[in-house]
Design a protein around this motif. Structure first.
Motif, mmCIF file in Angstrom:
data_model
loop_
_atom_site.group_PDB
_atom_site.id
_atom_site.type_symbol
_atom_site.label_atom_id
_atom_site.label_comp_id
_atom_site.label_asym_id
_atom_site.label_seq_id
_atom_site.Cartn_x
_atom_site.Cartn_y
_atom_site.Cartn_z
ATOM 1 N N ASN A 2 28.875 -12.422 15.633
ATOM 2 C CA ASN A 2 27.777 -12.465 14.684
ATOM 3 C C ASN A 2 27.324 -13.894 14.386
ATOM 4 O O ASN A 2 26.141 -14.189 14.368
ATOM 5 N N HIS A 5 25.006 -15.571 16.785
ATOM 6 C CA HIS A 5 23.599 -15.200 16.829
ATOM 7 C C HIS A 5 22.893 -15.423 15.513
ATOM 8 O O HIS A 5 21.792 -14.967 15.312
ATOM 9 N N THR A 6 23.546 -16.076 14.606
ATOM 10 C CA THR A 6 22.892 -16.392 13.338
ATOM 11 C C THR A 6 22.540 -17.874 13.352
ATOM 12 O O THR A 6 23.402 -18.709 13.150
ATOM 13 N N PRO A 7 21.283 -18.180 13.654
ATOM 14 C CA PRO A 7 20.950 -19.576 13.840
ATOM 15 C C PRO A 7 20.947 -20.379 12.542
ATOM 16 O O PRO A 7 21.271 -21.557 12.553
ATOM 17 N N SER A 8 20.580 -19.720 11.434
ATOM 18 C CA SER A 8 20.500 -20.493 10.212
ATOM 19 C C SER A 8 21.901 -20.760 9.678
ATOM 20 O O SER A 8 22.692 -19.851 9.503
ATOM 21 N N LYS A 10 22.491 -21.765 6.803
ATOM 22 C CA LYS A 10 22.518 -21.384 5.395
ATOM 23 C C LYS A 10 23.234 -20.051 5.252
ATOM 24 O O LYS A 10 22.846 -19.063 5.861
ATOM 25 N N TYR A 14 23.855 -11.515 0.148
ATOM 26 C CA TYR A 14 22.864 -10.494 -0.158
ATOM 27 C C TYR A 14 23.537 -9.407 -0.972
ATOM 28 O O TYR A 14 24.579 -8.893 -0.578
ATOM 29 N N THR A 202 22.307 3.113 7.593
ATOM 30 C CA THR A 202 22.823 1.751 7.433
ATOM 31 C C THR A 202 24.169 1.838 6.707
ATOM 32 O O THR A 202 24.539 2.911 6.222
ATOM 33 N N PRO A 203 24.878 0.727 6.591
ATOM 34 C CA PRO A 203 26.146 0.789 5.840
ATOM 35 C C PRO A 203 25.938 0.854 4.326
ATOM 36 O O PRO A 203 26.909 0.745 3.583
ATOM 37 N N MET A 204 24.694 1.022 3.863
ATOM 38 C CA MET A 204 24.444 1.064 2.425
ATOM 39 C C MET A 204 25.394 2.026 1.716
ATOM 40 O O MET A 204 25.620 3.135 2.176
ATOM 41 N N GLU B 80 28.117 -0.610 10.454
ATOM 42 C CA GLU B 80 27.914 -2.062 10.498
ATOM 43 C C GLU B 80 27.516 -2.526 11.891
ATOM 44 O O GLU B 80 26.885 -3.557 12.058
ATOM 45 N N ARG B 105 18.681 -6.103 5.317
ATOM 46 C CA ARG B 105 19.750 -7.071 5.571
ATOM 47 C C ARG B 105 20.869 -6.947 4.535
ATOM 48 O O ARG B 105 22.056 -7.073 4.866
ATOM 49 N N TYR B 108 24.074 -4.829 5.074
ATOM 50 C CA TYR B 108 25.093 -5.173 6.066
ATOM 51 C C TYR B 108 25.956 -6.331 5.584
ATOM 52 O O TYR B 108 25.463 -7.253 4.935
ATOM 53 N N GLY B 110 27.525 -8.489 7.617
ATOM 54 C CA GLY B 110 27.090 -9.641 8.403
ATOM 55 C C GLY B 110 25.779 -9.303 9.068
ATOM 56 O O GLY B 110 25.401 -8.145 9.143
ATOM 57 N N GLY B 111 25.078 -10.334 9.547
ATOM 58 C CA GLY B 111 23.829 -10.030 10.213
ATOM 59 C C GLY B 111 22.974 -11.251 10.378
ATOM 60 O O GLY B 111 23.427 -12.378 10.174
ATOM 61 N N LEU B 112 21.712 -11.008 10.751
ATOM 62 C CA LEU B 112 20.801 -12.112 10.982
ATOM 63 C C LEU B 112 20.131 -12.517 9.684
ATOM 64 O O LEU B 112 20.076 -11.752 8.729
ATOM 65 N N ASN B 113 19.595 -13.698 9.705
ATOM 66 C CA ASN B 113 18.730 -14.164 8.654
ATOM 67 C C ASN B 113 17.416 -13.362 8.741
ATOM 68 O O ASN B 113 16.882 -13.203 9.831
ATOM 69 N N PRO B 114 16.892 -12.840 7.631
ATOM 70 C CA PRO B 114 15.661 -12.045 7.723
ATOM 71 C C PRO B 114 14.512 -12.792 8.409
ATOM 72 O O PRO B 114 13.794 -12.206 9.233
ATOM 73 N N ASP B 151 22.321 -7.321 13.090
ATOM 74 C CA ASP B 151 22.854 -7.895 14.331
ATOM 75 C C ASP B 151 23.777 -6.902 15.041
ATOM 76 O O ASP B 151 24.968 -7.183 15.258
#
Ligand SMILES: Nc1ncnc2c1ncn2[C@@H]1O[C@H](COP(=O)(O)OP(=O)(O)O)[C@@H](O)[C@H]1O
Ligand SMILES: [Mg+2]
Lengths: 358, 319
Positions: A2, A5-8, A10, A14, A202-204, B80, B105, B108, B110-114, B151
């Motif tokens: 993961n 593939h997360t470029p940011s 920061k 959430y 989703t995992p919600m 996930e 987002r 989840y 983990g995951g991508l930046n929106p 992701d």
């Protein structure tokens, strides 16, 4: 994988609950019609009813005097009292006006004994009052002395007016409508749009979803309640006699209860028509019988067990006790228990029956 | 190759009067890292099948294994790791693209930046726009973004391009290709044969709740004897045409040649390598070309051959 593939760089946390609430708030405030119905409508209703049923000035007593000798003198005596509206007519006219309710009584002036003859219908409300008032004035004019000194203290009790009765009722009605529409309608709408199912993919966590709905509902409710209470106070001088804390707790309980009922109503409905139908079916008896616009006492005793078991009856009674009579928690304990039971029961059933798919 | 999705003897009967047997004994194995297409006409049972695999619909019987796990025992973990786009979801019209992606987002761990997700589906310029203002293709890309934002290792897309214009369909294909190029797995359904052919590594053709053919698009097409077809017409009437045909036949990519006095049709595996050689031969034989068409046999032909029907009703009406 993961992180790769997360470029940011920061890292932001959430919170699903926070996002859920934000989304509901945004959707609501971007819907001007909904905002009007929730906030504008109760105020307009309160204004209209408050004006229609405002307390009238003291009603005059309409007295006719039958034409004849000494009639003039009687008219002069009675006219000194503001409360009387005095007119002179011949006997036939006097009788007709009495019959059709244009006058409360007429006075026939006779010889010396009896000096006056009062004609009135004792079955009509106010006629005895009129008779006694007229008699008092005429007797005093003829020389009667009061045996003891008395004083009248005239005062209008705030809290006893119709508007005072109305504001807690409208508050309860608003909480009922808001809970049922705000939770029920929104839930079915999400189901129809297949968003409930999409969320389920989703995992919600389901608890986040439900808590998000509840919290956003409570957030809409705060301005709604404040608007009504403020408007009632500003325009009609409706005051809150009891504890603000208790009132807040009561409002939260009521809102939670109706949110639960809303969820229950929406738990299986697949169309907006279906859910609107069920909601109206649920709300109609409470609109009529739960004492929003008039007291529940007007219904026969046989209906009372049913009426008293209705969730809105309990809420309205408790709201009135706190707002108008300044009652403490012990006084409204029974109502609160009933509301808790409604809330718990409806939530449990709703969760058991809830359909995510359509 | 590890298996990303496996289902065995899957059956789903919708109760009702009469009951509908939507899926009748379906077997599938999707390999990790491939783009797998389930191709079939409307009502074939594609949505039912994919929703069972997604753990959203219980099968009447049969076994499903996703990423080596089962829904019953590993639902939280699987949620996930997979991304889903349902056939029809109406996202909230009055939320913006970025608000919607951020909401998804947040579900989840983990995951991508929106913002990065929105960039991957090329909706940066619409990031602040309400969904109400988006075109059909943009909405569909947003729907894919909501599936990508966690992701996932495995992406399920139910008819991702149905009803879209050709340009929008290509944009979706591009997103899927890019996702696959990161080594991830895609399972999609479609009733467009060109989509299955161009996008998917392997295709299962389903009809009436069963897999009726399985393989790479090329294998499937080859299975009905079809290839790329090159058809040329020349202003010759015999001898030279025959010689040209012989020369063509000697090329390894050419499977068969049929010559007429002034026309040649040949089945080839790779037209792009045959065509330059063809032009060389035309000039060395001093033949003038008067027409050239290429076409290739399609999965549609496979479906027609297997069922006697066409994939879409429209084509049936035309046929
Ligand atoms: N909820 C349902 N209840 C009853 N029948 C259904 C339901 N969903 C789908 N079907 C039927 O099952 C069959 C397969 O449907 P579906 O899986 O949606 O096919 P596809 O996605 O390939 O168009 C169809 O005949 C359809 O009418
Ligand atoms: Mg489908």
């Amino acid at each position: 994988m993961n992180q790769l593939h997360t470029p940011s760089p920061k890292t932001r946390r959430y919170s699903p609950l926070r996002e859920m609430v934000l989304v509901r708030l945004r959707e609501f405030y971007r819907e001007p019609e909904a905002v009007f119905w929730v906030y504008g409508f109760p105020v307009i209703m309160m204004a209209a009813l408050g004006i229609a049923f405002r307390d009238r000035p003291i009603e005059k007593i309409s007295v006719d005097v039958q034409a004849g000798s000494d009639a003039e003198q009687v008219v002069e005596v009675l006219s000194q009292e503001e409360v009387f509206e005095v007119a002179v007519h011949n006997e036939a006219v006097c009788r007709r006006r009495l019959r059709i309710g244009r006058s409360d009584l007429f006075v026939e002036v006779d010889g010396s004994s009896p000096r006056f003859r009062y004609h009135f219908d004792p079955t009509k409300p106010g006629s005895l009052v009129a008779r006694n008032a007229v008699n008092d004035v005429l007797q005093r004019d003829s020389g009667r002395e009061d045996a003891v000194a008395v004083e009248n203290v005239e005062k209008q009790e705030p809290g006893g007016r119709y508007i005072d009765f109305l504001v807690p009722g409208l508050l309860g009605m608003g909480l009922m409508g808001g809970g049922l529409w705000g939770i029920g309608f929104v839930t079915v709408d999400l189901r129809i749009r297949r968003l409930l199912k999409r969320f389920l993919a989703t995992p919600m966590r389901k608890t986040d979803f439900l808590a998000g709905l509840m919290i956003s509902r409570m957030a809409f409710m705060v301005p709604e309640v404040l608007t009504m209470l403020f408007f009632g106070w500003l325009v009609f001088g409706v005051k809150i006699e009891g504890s603000l804390l208790l009132l807040t707790a009561l409002i939260l309980l009521g809102a939670t209860m109706f949110a639960g009922i809303g969820l229950l109503v929406a738990s299986r409905a697949r169309t907006l028509e279906a859910v609107s139908g069920i909601m109206n079916l649920v709300m109609l008896p409470m609109w009529v019988m739960s004492g929003i616009f008039f007291s529940t006492d007007r219904f026969p005793d046989a209906a009372q067990p049913f009426i008293q078991a209705l969730p809105l009856t309990a809420l309205n009674d408790a709201l009135r006790a706190v707002m108008l009579e300044g009652s403490g928690p012990m006084v409204i304990a029974a109502e609160c228990m009933l509301m808790l039971a409604w809330a718990a029961g409806s939530f449990l059933l709703a969760l058991k029956w809830f359909r995510w798919d359509n | 190759m590890p298996i990303a999705v496996r289902c065995e003897n899957l059956r789903k009967t919708y109760s009702g009067k009469p009951p509908v047997e939507a899926v009748r004994g379906l077997d599938l194995a999707v390999e990790s890292g491939e783009c797998f297409g389930v191709l079939g006409p409307n009502g074939a049972g594609k949505t039912t099948t994919i929703e069972i695999m997604e753990g959203l619909l219980p099968p009447t019987s049969g076994d499903v294994e996703i990423l080596g796990k089962r829904w019953k025992t590993a639902e939280a973990e699987l949620r996930e790791r997979i991304g889903i786009s349902l056939q029809e979801t109406r996202l909230s019209e009055k939320l913006s693209v970025s608000e919607t992606v951020t909401l998804f987002r947040s579900f989840y761990r983990g995951g991508l930046n929106p913002a990065e997700t929105i960039r991957r589906v090329s909706l940066e310029e619409k990031s602040k726009a309400w969904i109400r203002t988006l075109s059909g293709g943009q909405k569909q890309r947003l729907s894919v973004a909501c599936a990508l934002v966690g992701d996932p290792d495995l992406l399920f897309l139910d008819e991702p391009t149905t009803g879209l214009d050709p340009q929008s369909r290509r944009e979706i294909w591009q997103i899927i290709r890019e996702f696959r190029s990161r080594g991830r797995t895609v399972l999609l359904t479609t009733h467009y044969m060109d989509e299955a052919e161009r996008l998917c590594d392997r295709v299962a053709i389903v009809d009436q709740g069963q897999v009726i053919a399985l393989g790479t698009p090329r294998e499937l097409i080859a299975s009905v004897g079809g290839e790329h077809m090159i058809h040329i017409t020349v202003d010759e009437d015999g001898v030279e045409t025959g010689r040209l045909a012989d020369s063509l036949e000697s090329l390894p990519e050419v499977q068969g040649v049929r010559a007429e006095p002034s026309a040649i049709e040949c089945a080839v595996t790779q037209p792009h390598s045959v065509l330059p050689r063809l032009f060389e031969m035309l000039s060395s034989h001093d033949i003038n070309l008067t027409g050239l068409t290429t076409r290739h046999a399609s999965l549609e032909d496979v479906f027609v051959k297997l069922t006697g029907r066409h994939l879409t009703e429209q084509e049936t009406a035309q046929a």
